[in-house]
Design a protein around this motif. Structure first.
Motif, PDB file in Angstrom:
ATOM      1  N   PHE A  83       0.814  -1.215   0.000  1.00 17.96           N
ATOM      2  CA  PHE A  83       0.000   0.000   0.000  1.00 17.96           C
ATOM      3  C   PHE A  83       0.853   1.274   0.000  1.00 17.96           C
ATOM      4  N   TYR A 104       0.503  -4.949   6.789  1.00 15.13           N
ATOM      5  CA  TYR A 104      -0.814  -5.579   6.934  1.00 15.13           C
ATOM      6  C   TYR A 104      -0.744  -6.535   8.125  1.00 15.13           C
ATOM      7  N   ARG A 139     -14.820  -1.773   5.009  1.00 19.47           N
ATOM      8  CA  ARG A 139     -14.156  -0.493   4.799  1.00 19.47           C
ATOM      9  C   ARG A 139     -15.185   0.625   4.776  1.00 19.47           C
ATOM     10  N   LEU A 148      -2.093   9.810   4.187  1.00 16.00           N
ATOM     11  CA  LEU A 148      -2.424   9.171   2.922  1.00 16.00           C
ATOM     12  C   LEU A 148      -3.925   9.021   2.803  1.00 16.00           C
TER      13      LEU A 148
END
Lengths: 308, 220
Positions: free
Chosen positions: B124, B130, B142, B169
């Motif tokens: 990512f 992760y 999500r 981000l």
């Protein structure tokens, strides 16, 4: 010699054609020039090794000057000019001290400006390329601003003229790991507003998309999220992605994808893996069609910006 | 199962993250002709190759053999304790996670901080690990609309996984807290605090301790 940025345009950053290798297992993207082919050509014209650091200029608007005669080359989708003179994209030229070089909008999204000797920028994690999202590499990890100064390194080669030709045509694709949706990609697409160094999103008929377990993403992978709008992944793509990938743009056509602008229309054509390999060889060979230029040229030829 | 991934890569289905890491480590220790690089994922390993040097089919056969001889790897990792300021302005989605899971906010925090999580892979963004697997009771979808910017240090979760944003981000995971420590520093060696195989446990902290914690952990 100092190169000073007078106007940076919407986005100018320091990049290397090959980006940052060897850190993807810690999530660090490769990055580097989005149109690596054009960037390498700019370096070859300027007499540099392929991997030298140069400027990637987005959509035009760059103006810069130098304090000493400097060999430069500009390639890619923007148009270079100085003092009203159009500068060719197929050879190097020398910028006079105090003359202003501009990169204006042309027929693509990105232009590459190389200086003889390459820009001297400290390598971070093995590369001078700017990671704009996390903010490291390049010049303080950021886009260039008016007033920024960069210095070329020692020159190692001879400026050159390019006599080759870059083949054009539809964007060629080969299958990705998820079969469904490949045929549907062979339609006409329009480049959406989301087109940056990470990827180019396409609007069109819409195809089957969805989530998959996160996996590594190669350059050119066409990800299709649940909304059915494909995204062609470029240099700054995340290391991993969690959407279906029915196809990949072949390596030879990554540069043309990086030159797409919002509103452009594109078509994909299916080719075999063998054809993809051949296309890459053709593109590599085209880069090699160079002839050296006379370095000591001191007349009008090879000089730019005689009127500042 | 090994599938072509474009003209110059293969996607090796490894079944889980550990085997993906193990195959990547094996290929790093005993390099195979024509392989240029690998990227481990959640259940696969991306293998990039030079198709001019060797046919993809040839590489695939040798990869099958390597995969079969891997045995049952268990990556050795370090223990990492990460202090988290849960809820409030630091964890704007904690209340939503509580209502989605039918738990109290205190119980969500307790569960998140109780089970040690493993770094399955990094991806990512630089330094983003992760972490899995979260207890079943904590699995939430999500955000419907991802945030355009999530602050650096945000501790977030989605599905069976948790993660910490190393920088500001965009992101669609649900943010339940924040840590003051850095996760990525390109000038340190190694540049990421968390690497695959590390075992991470979260520990709740008080707002008053924020300033006292150093940005770079002692055990980086």
């Amino acid at each position: 010699v100092t190169v000073e940025i007078l106007e940076p345009g919407p986005l100018t950053s320091v990049q290397e054609p090959f980006g940052r290798q060897g850190w993807r297992h810690l999530g660090v993207p490769a990055g580097g020039a989005a149109d690596s082919w054009s960037a390498r050509l700019a370096n070859r014209l300027a007499g540099n090794p392929d991997g030298a650091a140069l400027l990637e200029v987005t959509l035009g608007g760059l103006a810069l000057t130098t304090d000493a005669p400097t060999w430069m080359a500009a390639t890619g989708g923007l148009a270079a000019r100085s003092g009203g003179i159009h500068l060719p994209a197929t050879e190097a030229w020398r910028l006079r001290p105090g003359a202003v070089l501009r990169l204006d909008p042309g027929d693509g999204a990105r232009g590459y400006l190389a200086v003889r000797g390459g820009f001297q920028v400290e390598a971070v994690l093995g590369s001078a390329s700017t990671d704009l999202r996390t903010g490291f590499g390049g010049l303080d990890g950021r886009r260039l601003q008016a007033g920024d100064r960069l210095e070329p390194g020692a020159s190692t080669g001879t400026p050159a003229r390019w006599t080759g030709r870059r083949p054009t045509g539809p964007l060629r694709i080969v299958p990705g790991p998820h079969a469904d949706g490949f045929e549907e990609l062979l339609a006409e697409w329009t480049v959406g507003p989301e087109a940056d160094r990470a990827g180019v999103r396409l609007d069109g008929p819409g195809i089957v998309g969805g989530e998959v377990p996160s996996m590594g993403l190669p350059l050119g992978a066409i990800q299709v999220p649940p909304d059915g709008r494909p995204i062609v992944m470029l240099a700054d793509r995340p290391v991993t992605g969690g959407y279906r990938v029915p196809a990949c743009v072949i390596r030879a056509d990554i540069g043309p994808v990086a030159q797409l602008r919002t509103g452009d229309t594109v078509r994909f054509a299916s080719v075999s893996v063998e054809e993809a390999r051949q296309a890459l060889l053709v593109a590599e060979h085209a880069l090699a069609d160079l002839e050296p230029m006379e370095e000591e040229t001191d007349g009008d030829l090879g000089w730019a910006g005689s009127h500042g | 199962v090994i599938r072509p991934f474009g003209e110059a890569a293969l996607l090796v289905d490894t079944g889980d993250a550990d085997r993906a890491q193990a195959l990547a480590a094996d290929l790093a220790t005993r390099p195979m002709a024509a392989i240029l690089g690998t990227v481990p994922g959640l259940r696969s390993l991306l293998v990039e190759l030079d198709p001019a040097a060797r046919s993809a089919g040839d590489v695939a056969s040798e990869l099958e053999w390597r995969l079969a001889s891997l045995g049952s790897p268990a990556p050795v990792g370090r223990e990492r304790r990460i202090r988290v300021l849960y809820g409030g302005e630091w964890g704007p989605d904690l209340a939503d996670v509580a209502s989605l899971t039918g738990l109290t906010e205190a119980r969500v925090v307790e569960l998140h901080a109780s089970a040690p999580l493993r770094v399955l892979f990094d991806g990512f963004a630089p330094g983003f690990a992760y972490l899995g697997d979260l207890p079943d009771a904590l699995h939430v979808p999500r955000l419907a609309t991802p945030r355009t910017s999530t602050p650096a240090g945000s501790v977030a979760m989605a599905g069976a996984m948790s993660g910490i944003y190393p920088a500001a981000l965009p992101g669609g995971w649900r943010v339940i807290g924040r840590t003051p420590i850095a996760l990525f520093d390109p000038r340190r060696e190694p540049p990421a605090y968390l690497a695959p195989g590390d075992v991470v446990s979260f520990e709740p902290m008080e707002a008053g301790d924020w300033e006292r914690l150093t940005r770079i952990p002692d055990d980086w």
